[in-house]
Design an enzyme around this catalytic site. Structure first.
Site, PDB file in Angstrom:
ATOM      1  N   ARG A  38       0.823  -1.209   0.000  1.00 30.89           N
ATOM      2  CA  ARG A  38       0.000   0.000   0.000  1.00 30.89           C
ATOM      3  C   ARG A  38       0.858   1.259   0.000  1.00 30.89           C
ATOM      4  O   ARG A  38       0.395   2.333  -0.386  1.00 30.89           O
ATOM      5  CB  ARG A  38      -0.899   0.042   1.243  1.00 30.89           C
ATOM      6  CG  ARG A  38      -2.045  -0.954   1.259  1.00 30.89           C
ATOM      7  CD  ARG A  38      -2.873  -0.756   2.528  1.00 30.89           C
ATOM      8  NE  ARG A  38      -3.957  -1.699   2.652  1.00 30.89           N
ATOM      9  CZ  ARG A  38      -5.186  -1.524   2.150  1.00 30.89           C
ATOM     10  NH1 ARG A  38      -5.451  -0.422   1.457  1.00 30.89           N
ATOM     11  NH2 ARG A  38      -6.131  -2.428   2.322  1.00 30.89           N
ATOM     12  N   HIS A  60      -2.458  -2.804  -7.812  1.00 34.94           N
ATOM     13  CA  HIS A  60      -2.000  -3.450  -9.050  1.00 34.94           C
ATOM     14  C   HIS A  60      -1.908  -4.960  -8.856  1.00 34.94           C
ATOM     15  O   HIS A  60      -2.342  -5.739  -9.722  1.00 34.94           O
ATOM     16  CB  HIS A  60      -0.637  -2.884  -9.448  1.00 34.94           C
ATOM     17  CG  HIS A  60       0.098  -3.712 -10.462  1.00 34.94           C
ATOM     18  ND1 HIS A  60      -0.384  -3.942 -11.743  1.00 34.94           N
ATOM     19  CD2 HIS A  60       1.282  -4.393 -10.382  1.00 34.94           C
ATOM     20  CE1 HIS A  60       0.472  -4.708 -12.411  1.00 34.94           C
ATOM     21  NE2 HIS A  60       1.480  -5.001 -11.600  1.00 34.94           N
ATOM     22  N   HIS A 126      14.274  -7.107  -8.146  1.00 33.59           N
ATOM     23  CA  HIS A 126      13.116  -7.247  -7.268  1.00 33.59           C
ATOM     24  C   HIS A 126      12.396  -8.575  -7.488  1.00 33.59           C
ATOM     25  O   HIS A 126      11.708  -9.060  -6.582  1.00 33.59           O
ATOM     26  CB  HIS A 126      12.150  -6.073  -7.463  1.00 33.59           C
ATOM     27  CG  HIS A 126      11.355  -6.138  -8.725  1.00 33.59           C
ATOM     28  ND1 HIS A 126      11.792  -5.591  -9.915  1.00 33.59           N
ATOM     29  CD2 HIS A 126      10.147  -6.701  -8.989  1.00 33.59           C
ATOM     30  CE1 HIS A 126      10.889  -5.811 -10.844  1.00 33.59           C
ATOM     31  NE2 HIS A 126       9.876  -6.466 -10.315  1.00 33.59           N
TER      32      HIS A 126
END
Length: 472
Positions: A38, A60, A126
């Site tokens: 968030r 998303h 990531h």
């Protein structure tokens, strides 16, 4: 919590409308590790250029989970012979939900710029962190039992007969996946940019065909125009927003600020404290990283007791008397005083450290400017493309026709339209000077002229890393 298993929770999403998610997905969403999303902006520094782009990785990820289920269910309905089970659909949705768990502060700014600058030579993305965070999330929240209750084979992949399932969330073959479907629609919505790609038509016309012994997701031949629109939308979003010249310089400044602040911000992990750049080595620490909230709080409004405590405890001058080197100490002290978690220190630190450059950069010496080149100039070279460098990604897609729905074939772009592009990438070069005084600008021009001549020479000699495309 028990009531959640009696019905499918409903989300009202601005992009996909009302959508329902499996109770196991809700269990994952309710964890602190997922809730962290968030507070991570989807578009990083683009928010400072496009004020509507305030959406986060959280929504998303939920959107991708929804679309993953939609595409998997559509294939199951249209082709029952594929043997797609409810467990398959659930696993694909979990993959969609958790694919971005590993993003750091300001999304791609963290791994694409900050880590590269702070830990040069250290190879980390990531995507790797997403796997590690997922494992940590499962263990920290005791969700292994929940997974076993809903799926027979937790942590196991599917065989070759269901290889097409791996193309739903992240398609390495041609780049057509529900991750893009969601962020194209969501980013365009928040950026105020028109989205010319209709993902609903793709889902409706998607079909699994066998190609050289492998099952692949194919699409109707008449949808080729829609596919080209998708890749052009990707290019257009990069040009207009993701690689916007102001977005990139803001992100460069933010990166410099985070590098400067790195040692001052610590996160508690499983084996002690970790700095902002070290947190990737420990998932307990890493899952505490979020964007630094935007709290540009003017010094003049600081309560007297704060300024007095600052002066008494740290023996520092009051804010209006600060020297550049005191800025970081002030922000860290302020965060401690109000008991702010360090991972939520305000972007004030970015603002303050960027102000330091004006004091730290030399004013009169061209020699000094050259010796402080990294402080004065920023050179950015990047490629805008359709997702596969200079290749046409549609060349990697197989189509089927209405008359022969089980036969896959390639579709040359000449058969689609003669107005399609002939080149699929272009190289952009940007040269920024952080100062505007006459001496610095002259040095900037000299440096750029010299650099560009060498760059052109490398291209003519064929030694450039990437000699294709257009140079701007």
């Amino acid at each position: 919590t028990c009531l959640r298993f009696l019905y499918q929770p409903v989300f009202n999403d601005p992009i996909h409308g009302h959508l329902e998610l499996h109770p196991l997905l809700i269990k994952i969403i309710d964890t602190p590790q997922f809730q962290r999303l968030r507070f991570i902006k989807q578009l990083g520094g683009a928010y400072f250029v496009y004020p509507g782009a305030s959406h986060n990785r959280f929504e998303h990820s939920i959107g991708v989970a929804h679309l993953a289920g939609e595409l998997a269910r559509a294939l199951k309905t249209q082709q029952p012979e594929l043997g797609i089970t409810d467990e398959d659909i659930l696993c694909v949705q979990i993959a969609g939900l958790c694919h971005d768990l590993g993003h750091g502060p300001f999304s791609h700014l963290y791994d694409g710029m900050f880590i590269k600058k702070q830990r040069p030579g250290f190879k980390w993305k990531h995507e790797e962190a997403s796997i590690e965070v997922f494992d940590y999330l499962m263990k920290d929240n005791d969700l292994e039992k929940e997974m076993k209750d809903h799926a027979q084979w937790p942590y196991k992949g599917r065989g070759k007969e269901k290889s097409f399932l791996y193309e739903i969330v992240s398609n390495k073959r041609n780049g057509i996946d529900v991750d893009k479907f969601d962020y194209f629609a969501r980013d365009c919505h928040h950026l105020g940019i028109k989205n010319n790609f209709d993902y609903r038509r793709f889902i409706h016309f998607a079909r699994v065909c066998e190609v050289k012994g492998e099952k692949q997701i194919c699409v109707r031949d008449k949808e080729a125009d829609n596919i080209y629109n998708m890749f052009h939308t990707r290019y257009y979003l990069h040009k207009r927003a993701y690689q916007h010249k102001v977005t990139k310089i803001i992100e460069a400044m933010m990166t410099d600020a985070l590098v400067k602040a790195n040692k001052h911000i610590n996160f508690e992990g499983s084996k002690g404290k970790y700095t902002l750049s070290e947190a990737i080595d420990d998932m307990e620490a890493y899952t505490k990283l979020t964007d630094i909230p935007l709290l540009f709080y003017p010094f003049s409004f600081l309560p007297k007791d704060v300024t007095n405590a600052w002066k008494e405890e740290l023996k520092k001058p009051l804010p209006h008397e600060l020297k550049p080197e005191d800025f970081v100490d002030l922000v860290c002290f302020w965060a401690n005083y109000f008991n702010f978690p360090f991972h939520k220190i305000s972007l004030l630190i970015t603002y303050l450290i960027c102000q330091m450059f004006d004091s730290l950069l030399p004013q009169n010496s061209l020699v000094n400017i050259k010796s402080n080149f990294w402080l004065t100039f920023v050179i950015q070279v990047f490629v805008l493309d359709y997702g596969m460098k200079n290749e046409n990604p549609v060349d990697h897609i197989h189509f089927y026709s209405k008359g022969k729905p089980d036969e896959a074939f390639k579709l040359p772009k000449e058969e689609v339209s003669r107005l399609l592009p002939t080149n699929f990438s272009e190289k952009i070069i940007r040269f920024y000077c952080k100062k505007t005084d006459e001496t610095s600008l002259k040095a900037a021009n000299d440096h750029f002229d010299r650099w560009y001549k060498n760059y052109q020479k490398d291209r003519r000699d064929g030694t450039s890393e990437n000699s294709h495309g257009k140079t701007n």
